[in-house]
Scaffold this motif. Structure first.
Motif, PDB file in Angstrom:
ATOM      1  N   ASN A   1      36.481  59.202   2.413  1.00  0.00           N
ATOM      2  CA  ASN A   1      36.827  58.183   3.406  1.00  0.00           C
ATOM      3  C   ASN A   1      36.423  56.791   2.945  1.00  0.00           C
ATOM      4  O   ASN A   1      37.190  55.836   3.076  1.00  0.00           O
ATOM      5  CB  ASN A   1      36.158  58.501   4.744  1.00  0.00           C
TER       6      ASN A   1
ATOM      7  N   MET B   1      38.990  53.756   2.211  1.00  0.00           N
ATOM      8  CA  MET B   1      38.819  52.540   3.012  1.00  0.00           C
ATOM      9  C   MET B   1      38.660  51.316   2.118  1.00  0.00           C
ATOM     10  O   MET B   1      39.226  50.257   2.404  1.00  0.00           O
ATOM     11  CB  MET B   1      37.614  52.689   3.945  1.00  0.00           C
TER      12      MET B   1
ATOM     13  N   ILE C   1      41.600  55.715   8.703  1.00  0.00           N
ATOM     14  CA  ILE C   1      41.212  56.426   7.486  1.00  0.00           C
ATOM     15  C   ILE C   1      40.800  57.860   7.814  1.00  0.00           C
ATOM     16  O   ILE C   1      41.189  58.802   7.116  1.00  0.00           O
ATOM     17  CB  ILE C   1      40.075  55.685   6.746  1.00  0.00           C
TER      18      ILE C   1
END
Length: 193
Positions: free
Chosen positions: A134, A138, A152
């Motif tokens: 993640n 991001m 995300i």
């Protein structure tokens, strides 16, 4: 004469790589230490020079594979963040990934159904890999689009789930449709890639 540190590290990596593939196919309970070591051409005795338990090997194999994925790799300098994320998304949600081509197997998708039955240390390692995925996505996406953490989280959950589900399907048309739908939806969330 004792083995060199380089030899020991290469042997450890060989065990980790081979074991991850076996765990991804058969799950934690489906293999023994003898199976794991035989699969990489080594003996059970060699196991204990590197690991204290099968659970430790499982956890380390998960982290090793995560560090070996494209997402963990460096973005080429001549590639924009948007281009790189598009390439990663298309590679992740590909038929080759679903089939488990050696260089593509993501531990998040390939071990998704097995993790829940493991100890807390393994679950924590899995969660750390997920959070790392993640964070990486991001970082790339925030440089060119107005997405937030929720975007995300939904994209990564969809990507992992799509590959995990596609691996269970028998019909190639169904697999390709699922992957295409998820590529489209993820692309929209990630700024139209």
């Amino acid at each position: 004469m004792p083995y060199t540190e380089t030899h020991k590290n290469k042997t450890r990596e060989k065990i980790l790589d081979s074991s991850f593939r076996l765990f991804a196919i058969k799950g934690f309970e489906g293999v023994t230490i003898d199976d794991l070591m035989s699969n990489c051409g080594l003996t059970r005795g060699g196991f204990y020079a590197h690991f204290t338990s099968k659970a430790e090997l499982y956890r380390e194999a998960l982290k090793f594979r995560a560090c070996s994925t494209k997402l963990a790799g460096l973005k080429p300098e001549d590639t924009t963040n948007k281009q790189w994320l598009s390439l990663l998304l298309n590679t992740y949600l590909s038929l080759e990934h679903v089939k488990g081509e050696r260089s593509l197997t993501c531990p998040l998708a390939f071990l998704a159904t097995d993790i829940n039955m493991q100890d807390n240390a393994i679950k924590t390692a899995y969660a750390d890999v997920y959070y790392g995925m993640n964070t990486a996505i991001m970082e790339y996406a925030s440089s060119y689009c107005d997405c937030d953490e929720q975007d995300i989280l939904s994209v990564t959950a969809m990507m992992i789930g799509a590959v995990a589900i596609a691996r269970t399907l028998q019909n190639q048309d169904s697999i390709e449709s699922l992957l295409a739908a998820c590529r489209r939806e993820a692309g929209i969330k990630l700024g139209g890639i």
